[in-house]
Design a protein around this motif. Sequence first.
Motif, PDB file in Angstrom:
ATOM      1  N   ARG A 267       0.834  -1.205   0.000  1.00  0.00           N
ATOM      2  CA  ARG A 267       0.000   0.000   0.000  1.00  0.00           C
ATOM      3  C   ARG A 267       0.864   1.248   0.000  1.00  0.00           C
ATOM      4  O   ARG A 267       1.934   1.283   0.597  1.00  0.00           O
ATOM      5  CB  ARG A 267      -0.898   0.023   1.240  1.00  0.00           C
ATOM      6  CG  ARG A 267      -2.021  -0.974   1.190  1.00  0.00           C
ATOM      7  CD  ARG A 267      -2.944  -0.807   2.374  1.00  0.00           C
ATOM      8  NE  ARG A 267      -2.281  -1.229   3.611  1.00  0.00           N
ATOM      9  CZ  ARG A 267      -2.785  -1.017   4.816  1.00  0.00           C
ATOM     10  NH1 ARG A 267      -3.923  -0.360   4.957  1.00  0.00           N
ATOM     11  NH2 ARG A 267      -2.157  -1.436   5.887  1.00  0.00           N
ATOM     12  N   THR A 268       0.373   2.270  -0.700  1.00  0.00           N
ATOM     13  CA  THR A 268       0.962   3.596  -0.643  1.00  0.00           C
ATOM     14  C   THR A 268      -0.057   4.535  -0.020  1.00  0.00           C
ATOM     15  O   THR A 268      -1.192   4.616  -0.483  1.00  0.00           O
ATOM     16  CB  THR A 268       1.355   4.099  -2.055  1.00  0.00           C
ATOM     17  OG1 THR A 268       2.442   3.314  -2.541  1.00  0.00           O
ATOM     18  CG2 THR A 268       1.786   5.566  -2.004  1.00  0.00           C
ATOM     19  N   VAL A 269       0.326   5.221   1.055  1.00  0.00           N
ATOM     20  CA  VAL A 269      -0.564   6.123   1.780  1.00  0.00           C
ATOM     21  C   VAL A 269      -0.050   7.549   1.630  1.00  0.00           C
ATOM     22  O   VAL A 269       1.133   7.824   1.861  1.00  0.00           O
ATOM     23  CB  VAL A 269      -0.647   5.748   3.276  1.00  0.00           C
ATOM     24  CG1 VAL A 269      -1.502   6.749   4.037  1.00  0.00           C
ATOM     25  CG2 VAL A 269      -1.199   4.335   3.435  1.00  0.00           C
ATOM     26  N   ARG A 270      -0.924   8.440   1.213  1.00  0.00           N
ATOM     27  CA  ARG A 270      -0.607   9.865   1.109  1.00  0.00           C
ATOM     28  C   ARG A 270      -1.364  10.622   2.192  1.00  0.00           C
ATOM     29  O   ARG A 270      -2.564  10.428   2.368  1.00  0.00           O
ATOM     30  CB  ARG A 270      -1.021  10.407  -0.255  1.00  0.00           C
ATOM     31  CG  ARG A 270      -0.195   9.865  -1.410  1.00  0.00           C
ATOM     32  CD  ARG A 270       1.098  10.625  -1.538  1.00  0.00           C
ATOM     33  NE  ARG A 270       1.723  10.354  -2.816  1.00  0.00           N
ATOM     34  CZ  ARG A 270       2.765  11.005  -3.292  1.00  0.00           C
ATOM     35  NH1 ARG A 270       3.302  11.986  -2.600  1.00  0.00           N
ATOM     36  NH2 ARG A 270       3.277  10.702  -4.466  1.00  0.00           N
ATOM     37  N   LEU A 271      -0.674  11.510   2.884  1.00  0.00           N
ATOM     38  CA  LEU A 271      -1.289  12.323   3.921  1.00  0.00           C
ATOM     39  C   LEU A 271      -1.336  13.777   3.461  1.00  0.00           C
ATOM     40  O   LEU A 271      -0.423  14.244   2.775  1.00  0.00           O
ATOM     41  CB  LEU A 271      -0.484  12.207   5.220  1.00  0.00           C
ATOM     42  CG  LEU A 271      -0.349  10.785   5.784  1.00  0.00           C
ATOM     43  CD1 LEU A 271       0.548  10.793   7.014  1.00  0.00           C
ATOM     44  CD2 LEU A 271      -1.706  10.209   6.119  1.00  0.00           C
TER      45      LEU A 271
END
Length: 355
Positions: free
Chosen positions: A320-324
């Motif tokens: 998974r790639t998570v962007r904040l």
Amino acid sequence: MATMTDVARRAGVSIATVSHVLNDTRPVLPDTRRAVLDAIDALGYTPNGLARSLVTARTRSIGLAVSAISNPYFTEILQGVEARALEDGYGLLIADPHDDPEHETTTVRLLHERRVDGMIIAPSARPDALLRYLGQHQVPTVFLDRLLPAPPDGGFRHDQVGAENTEPMTTLVTHLAERGHRRIGLVAGLRGLSTTEERITGYRHGLADAGIPYDERLVVHGASRAETAESATHRLLDLAARPSALVTANNAMTIGALRALRGRGLSVPGDLALCCFDDFSWADLFTPRLTAIAQPSREIGARAVALLLERLAEPGRAARTVRLPSAFVHRTSCGCPDGPAHPETPEAPRKGPES
């Protein structure tokens, strides 16, 4: 000093049961678990971490490889990593790869040889050797801040977490354009990093949205360091038609740009407006106060630990790639009237595409 035998005797259970409670190697009835934990408390028993690691094949330690740890941005990431790791009972081994691809691989190898359960890494601009090592040894890894594209061959993949970069940079450029600036310079970061490329893309989007032609002479690279950014800013100021506004792409380069402006006797925002990527604790103490993009650095660190622990618990799950989201903090270096800082945070954190 209390031993495991003492704990078992006080709790009225076997030594094996105490071991299962300590190492989570087998389910234990709630009342029995409570009796063991109460006995540990009463006796002040401290488990032998080395012995536990031999039983579980886990050391409950995480390797953290981040360059420029002295940079306030990465210091805050470190604080987020440490707080979340300690909360879950993990210790940290920390190393600085110095943004050198060869040293990066050596650093990660040394951390791996110390039997960390997994790693959190801010990769260099050329991470090929690093990726080969991680893939060969199947090291559970989370990349933070500098994100990598998914491999075309669908090979060994990693979880990632970082802040939004493109839209926040567009916001800074748009804000300057709305104040009438047509020549907006950019001091960009180290070539090859995803953060650098995304912020350049955001800069170009901001220009396009404002109907301003892109001029490559107004983009210089400060290599994400203050000294290099100072020299790069001087190059912008040497242009026959120098910029009337400047955007710096990280906090270290903001310091370098301010040094260059001071060396030329130029004031902000009187002679040149300034906006920067990366807010930091003293940005509100400058005169003028710095208009900036604030990244959720501590949250990035904490989320990296959460992703790594999920990976350790479920090794086979999809990466998974998570962007904040980042926040626009409106102050006065952009030339706006003085007033309180106004953080404007975009929508809630979202998961990016799998990588």
